[in-house]
Design a protein around this motif. Sequence first.
Motif: not given
Length: 117
Positions: A80-108
Motif C-alpha cells: 500500500l505504500a507506493y500507490p499512496a505516494w503515487r496518488k498524492r503525487a498525482l493530486g499535487r500535479a493536478e492542482v499545479m496544472l489547475r493553478v497554472d491554467r489560471g484556475g483555483h485549486p478548489m475549482g473557482r
Amino acid sequence: MPDVPISAQDRRRRLRREAAASRAEAWQLADSFDESTALSWFWALLFGPLYYLVHGFYARALVVLVLYLMGIGVLVSPFLAYPAWRKRALGRAEVMLRVDRGGHPMGRVLYPGRAPA
C-alpha cells in the motif's frame, strides 16, 4: 472564417482529447512530486500503521491497523505504500496544472471578471 456551430459529438470528442492530454500531462508531472523512496515498502513493513500516520495517509493507516488486528497487515502494508505516494503525487500535479491554467485549486476562478484561459 465564419462561426460554424459544431455538433455535440464533435464537442464531446474534443473534450475527451483535452481530458486525455491533461491526464497524460499530470502523469508526467507527478514524477517530480513523488516523494517515495526505494525503501518505502520496507518502512511500511517495519512500522505498519505508524508509517502511514507519520506521512499523513490516515485512511491507509486505519486500514492497515484493522488488517494488523486481523493478522494479515504485515503482508498487505508494504503493497500500500507506493500507490499512496503515487496518488498524492498525482493530486499535487493536478492542482499545479489547475493553478497554472489560471484556475483555483478548489475549482473557482482565481481572477473574477476575467475568463479562464
